[in-house]
Design a protein around this motif. Structure first.
Motif, PDB file in Angstrom:
ATOM      1  N   GLY A 175       0.806  -1.221   0.000  1.00 29.70           N
ATOM      2  CA  GLY A 175       0.000   0.000   0.000  1.00 29.70           C
ATOM      3  C   GLY A 175       0.835   1.264   0.000  1.00 29.70           C
ATOM      4  N   PRO A 176       1.779   1.421   0.948  1.00 33.67           N
ATOM      5  CA  PRO A 176       2.633   2.602   0.946  1.00 33.67           C
ATOM      6  C   PRO A 176       3.466   2.761  -0.320  1.00 33.67           C
ATOM      7  N   VAL A 177       3.933   1.654  -0.902  1.00 34.75           N
ATOM      8  CA  VAL A 177       4.676   1.757  -2.173  1.00 34.75           C
ATOM      9  C   VAL A 177       3.790   2.400  -3.227  1.00 34.75           C
ATOM     10  N   HIS A 178       2.557   1.935  -3.327  1.00 33.13           N
ATOM     11  CA  HIS A 178       1.598   2.496  -4.290  1.00 33.13           C
ATOM     12  C   HIS A 178       1.372   3.984  -4.012  1.00 33.13           C
ATOM     13  N   ASP A 179       1.194   4.353  -2.746  1.00 33.81           N
ATOM     14  CA  ASP A 179       0.943   5.748  -2.393  1.00 33.81           C
ATOM     15  C   ASP A 179       2.156   6.631  -2.700  1.00 33.81           C
ATOM     16  N   HIS A 180       3.362   6.144  -2.376  1.00 27.04           N
ATOM     17  CA  HIS A 180       4.578   6.905  -2.652  1.00 27.04           C
ATOM     18  C   HIS A 180       4.754   7.134  -4.154  1.00 27.04           C
ATOM     19  N   LEU A 181       4.439   6.110  -4.963  1.00 28.08           N
ATOM     20  CA  LEU A 181       4.552   6.265  -6.422  1.00 28.08           C
ATOM     21  C   LEU A 181       3.588   7.335  -6.921  1.00 28.08           C
ATOM     22  N   ALA A 182       2.375   7.335  -6.384  1.00 27.08           N
ATOM     23  CA  ALA A 182       1.396   8.342  -6.793  1.00 27.08           C
ATOM     24  C   ALA A 182       1.862   9.745  -6.440  1.00 27.08           C
ATOM     25  N   THR A 183       2.449   9.895  -5.251  1.00 28.29           N
ATOM     26  CA  THR A 183       2.892  11.210  -4.783  1.00 28.29           C
ATOM     27  C   THR A 183       4.137  11.688  -5.511  1.00 28.29           C
ATOM     28  N   MET A 184       5.107  10.791  -5.697  1.00 26.38           N
ATOM     29  CA  MET A 184       6.416  11.187  -6.210  1.00 26.38           C
ATOM     30  C   MET A 184       6.509  11.177  -7.734  1.00 26.38           C
TER      31      MET A 184
END
Length: 412
Positions: free
Chosen positions: A272-281
């Motif tokens: 989940g955090p990997v997906h969120d970080h990709l969306a943000t960065m």
């Protein structure tokens, strides 16, 4: 089954392409996502050599098991049934069934998490959707093995395309450090544990069994020369199929190294955090590519795992049940985990520990059978091949024992 002469060399080569691609799905399953992203995020490019070495081991193991199927016309479990007594085969079957359930847990949960990330489905609903799609993929087997293989290869292509896109959009890669990462070394911190996690989970027992079965009844040879020709085609199938899976794993680690190897970023081993970080960065497109790749990985590897379970039961015990009944049985633990809201990443980690128990039970019989001239005839291992397989078996088994020990130590 047709002969090499009736097909011609090119058509024979195409007929033999596919089994290694199906097997390679297990090397890019959801469990690999977490391990590779954690390795790249925490240690940059330092573990590139681990990915490369793990892939070389995978090519050797899958080549030998496919060669056993090609040479004998029998799967590895069937060869074990002929070679060992009923009690030994019962033990091999029981442990293989436990491993099959652990495999299905990791892959089923991975696909459900992917559907949750992309479509915001509740995890239980995503699990049920995963079950329906997996049933549909398995139904293709009724139309012939080629239809099933094409579906799996198409899903594998989605995984590869997703990470090709991420590799080139995730930021500038440091190719100097990437090249430096090819030099084997163990750094500080948890580098050793991650190395063990990557290499120790390299070989998935269920695809060792399955790959041998996929080689039977495909195309026959009428002479020793034709058998050698088929073996050569099979070797290239393994090199290409497993090589592409290795590149996907390498891309995962490099993406994490380029984006997440920075102070302040945490939990990048959780999906989940990997997906969120990709969306943000990087942007929504990168997050979508990651989610789609995770869905494709989970669906394909879950279907392959169910097929492998059928091969295991039929091979060790000569028992057969309808494939759809088997699919329903093996997915029940995964649905229970999802319904109980158990942490998905922890479930993936524990499933890898269970898988570790099954590795020696697959590799040791494979080594003993492929070095036996009475069984393999003209395709018996050369001494150098046997020596290499002995080293690989010792390394992977030893690392898996360490992984199991470490997991229990950490949990206490």
């Amino acid at each position: 089954m047709q002969e090499v002469v009736s097909r011609g060399r090119n058509r024979a080569a195409l007929a033999l392409l596919g089994p290694a691609f199906v097997a390679s799905v297990a090397y890019v399953d959801p469990g690999n996502f977490a391990t590779n992203f954690a390795g790249g995020a925490e240690h940059g490019y330092e573990l590139v050599w681990v990915i490369v070495m793990a892939n070389l081991m995978a090519v050797l193991v899958q080549y030998l098991t496919s060669k056993a199927g090609l040479s004998t016309g029998l799967s590895l479990p069937e060869l074990c049934r002929r070679r060992y007594g009923r009690r030994v085969n019962a033990l091999l079957w029981i442990q293989a069934e436990v491993v099959a359930m652990a495999t299905d847990l990791a892959e089923f949960v991975g696909a459900a998490v992917g559907l949750n990330l992309v479509f915001h489905m509740p995890l239980l609903v995503a699990g049920l959707v995963t079950a329906v799609v997996a049933f549909a993929i398995l139904a293709l087997q009724q139309r012939g093995y080629r239809w099933f293989e094409r579906a799996i290869v198409a899903l594998l292509a989605l995984v590869g395309a997703g990470f090709v896109y991420l590799f080139f959009t995730a930021g500038t890669q440091d190719y100097g450090k990437l090249a430096g990462g090819l030099i084997p070394h163990i750094g500080g911190g948890d580098t050793l544990s991650l190395t063990v996690g990557i290499i120790g989970a390299t070989v998935m027992p269920h695809v060792v069994y399955l790959h041998s079965a996929l080689q039977t009844d495909r195309i026959s040879a009428t002479s020793e020369q034709e058998r050698r020709t088929l073996l050569s085609y099979n070797r290239w199938d393994c090199i290409i199929g497993l090589g592409l899976a290795g590149l996907v794993n390498l891309a995962m680690l490099c993406i994490a190294a380029a984006l997440f190897d920075k102070p302040g970023l945490t939990d990048v081993s959780d999906l989940g955090p990997v997906h969120d970080h990709l969306a943000t960065m990087v942007g929504g497109g990168a997050a979508l590519a990651f989610g789609v790749a995770l869905i494709a990985s989970g669906l394909s590897s879950s279907s392959v795992g169910t097929y492998a379970g059928q091969v295991v039961m039929a091979g060790f015990m000569n028992w057969r049940i309808p494939l759809f009944a088997r699919r329903a049985l093996t997915m029940l633990p995964a649905l229970a985990i999802i319904a109980l809201s158990v942490d998905a990443t922890k479930a993936l980690i524990y499933s890898q520990v269970v898988l570790s128990f099954g590795v020696p039970f697959a590799l040791i019989p494979l080594l003993l059978i492929t070095r036996d001239r009475r069984t393999m005839t003209d395709m018996v291992n050369r001494r150098l091949t046997t020596a290499a397989m002995l080293v690989v078996t010792a390394i992977i088994t030893g690392l898996n024992v360490y992984l199991i020990y470490s997991s229990f130590t950490w949990s206490t």
